[in-house]
Design a protein around this motif. Sequence first.
Motif, PDB file in Angstrom:
ATOM      1  N   PRO A 141       9.814  35.979  95.111  1.00  0.00           N
ATOM      2  CA  PRO A 141       9.068  34.719  95.006  1.00  0.00           C
ATOM      3  C   PRO A 141       7.917  34.850  94.013  1.00  0.00           C
ATOM      4  O   PRO A 141       7.218  35.881  93.993  1.00  0.00           O
ATOM      5  CB  PRO A 141       8.559  34.493  96.423  1.00  0.00           C
ATOM      6  CG  PRO A 141       9.563  35.184  97.280  1.00  0.00           C
ATOM      7  CD  PRO A 141       9.971  36.410  96.507  1.00  0.00           C
TER       8      PRO A 141
ATOM      9  N   ARG B 113       7.562  23.876  86.636  1.00  0.00           N
ATOM     10  CA  ARG B 113       7.989  25.264  86.848  1.00  0.00           C
ATOM     11  C   ARG B 113       9.196  25.633  85.983  1.00  0.00           C
ATOM     12  O   ARG B 113       9.316  26.783  85.572  1.00  0.00           O
ATOM     13  CB  ARG B 113       8.351  25.492  88.316  1.00  0.00           C
ATOM     14  CG  ARG B 113       7.224  25.230  89.283  1.00  0.00           C
ATOM     15  CD  ARG B 113       7.568  25.672  90.704  1.00  0.00           C
ATOM     16  NE  ARG B 113       8.695  24.945  91.264  1.00  0.00           N
ATOM     17  CZ  ARG B 113       9.833  25.521  91.662  1.00  0.00           C
ATOM     18  NH1 ARG B 113       9.991  26.831  91.558  1.00  0.00           N
ATOM     19  NH2 ARG B 113      10.808  24.786  92.170  1.00  0.00           N
TER      20      ARG B 113
ATOM     21  N   SER C 157       7.629  30.703  88.531  1.00  0.00           N
ATOM     22  CA  SER C 157       7.090  30.439  89.872  1.00  0.00           C
ATOM     23  C   SER C 157       8.200  30.131  90.865  1.00  0.00           C
ATOM     24  O   SER C 157       8.129  29.160  91.625  1.00  0.00           O
ATOM     25  CB  SER C 157       6.093  29.279  89.818  1.00  0.00           C
ATOM     26  OG  SER C 157       5.046  29.547  88.909  1.00  0.00           O
TER      27      SER C 157
ATOM     28  N   LYS D 282      10.765  29.916  93.944  1.00  0.00           N
ATOM     29  CA  LYS D 282      10.586  29.830  95.384  1.00  0.00           C
ATOM     30  C   LYS D 282      11.919  30.090  96.067  1.00  0.00           C
ATOM     31  O   LYS D 282      12.984  29.976  95.457  1.00  0.00           O
ATOM     32  CB  LYS D 282      10.093  28.437  95.771  1.00  0.00           C
ATOM     33  CG  LYS D 282       8.847  27.969  95.051  1.00  0.00           C
ATOM     34  CD  LYS D 282       8.541  26.527  95.418  1.00  0.00           C
ATOM     35  CE  LYS D 282       7.320  26.013  94.671  1.00  0.00           C
ATOM     36  NZ  LYS D 282       7.030  24.587  95.016  1.00  0.00           N
TER      37      LYS D 282
ATOM     38  N   ASP E 180      13.477  28.169  98.004  1.00  0.00           N
ATOM     39  CA  ASP E 180      14.307  26.961  97.930  1.00  0.00           C
ATOM     40  C   ASP E 180      15.070  26.840  96.621  1.00  0.00           C
ATOM     41  O   ASP E 180      15.959  25.997  96.507  1.00  0.00           O
ATOM     42  CB  ASP E 180      13.435  25.708  98.101  1.00  0.00           C
ATOM     43  CG  ASP E 180      12.944  25.547  99.537  1.00  0.00           C
ATOM     44  OD1 ASP E 180      12.032  24.733  99.765  1.00  0.00           O
ATOM     45  OD2 ASP E 180      13.480  26.251 100.421  1.00  0.00           O
TER      46      ASP E 180
END
Length: 122
Positions: free
Chosen positions: A14, A69, A87, A89, A91
């Motif tokens: 992450p 992002r 960046s 994540k 998800d």
Amino acid sequence: QVQLVESGGGLVQPGGSLRPSCVASGSGFTFRNTVMTWYRQAPGKERDSVAAINTFGQGTYYLDSVKGRFTISRDNAKNTVYLQMDSLKGDDTAVYYCNARELYIVPPRDYWGQGTQVTVSS
């Protein structure tokens, strides 16, 4: 026969970055006449468009959750489209697919790559 080949996926922590790319090839195919789109599909979910770029890169689209992002770009001299992903994540974990929609023919023609896995995990 038109082929789209994605590469550049992988496992990242992450907050990390990846830059998948998609190279198009084939006879009778003009890359600069295509709208290029990156899609993604997570397990058990529908395939969603993530980012798109028009023929000469003047216009782009981004899914709301990736705005700021992700950056899509293309190099028409290399028949290549890129997706800079920063960046990252959890998800964002999904298989990422490249799509080429060839314009100026009726009906427009769609081509798909085989996908590249992106996994965001610590």
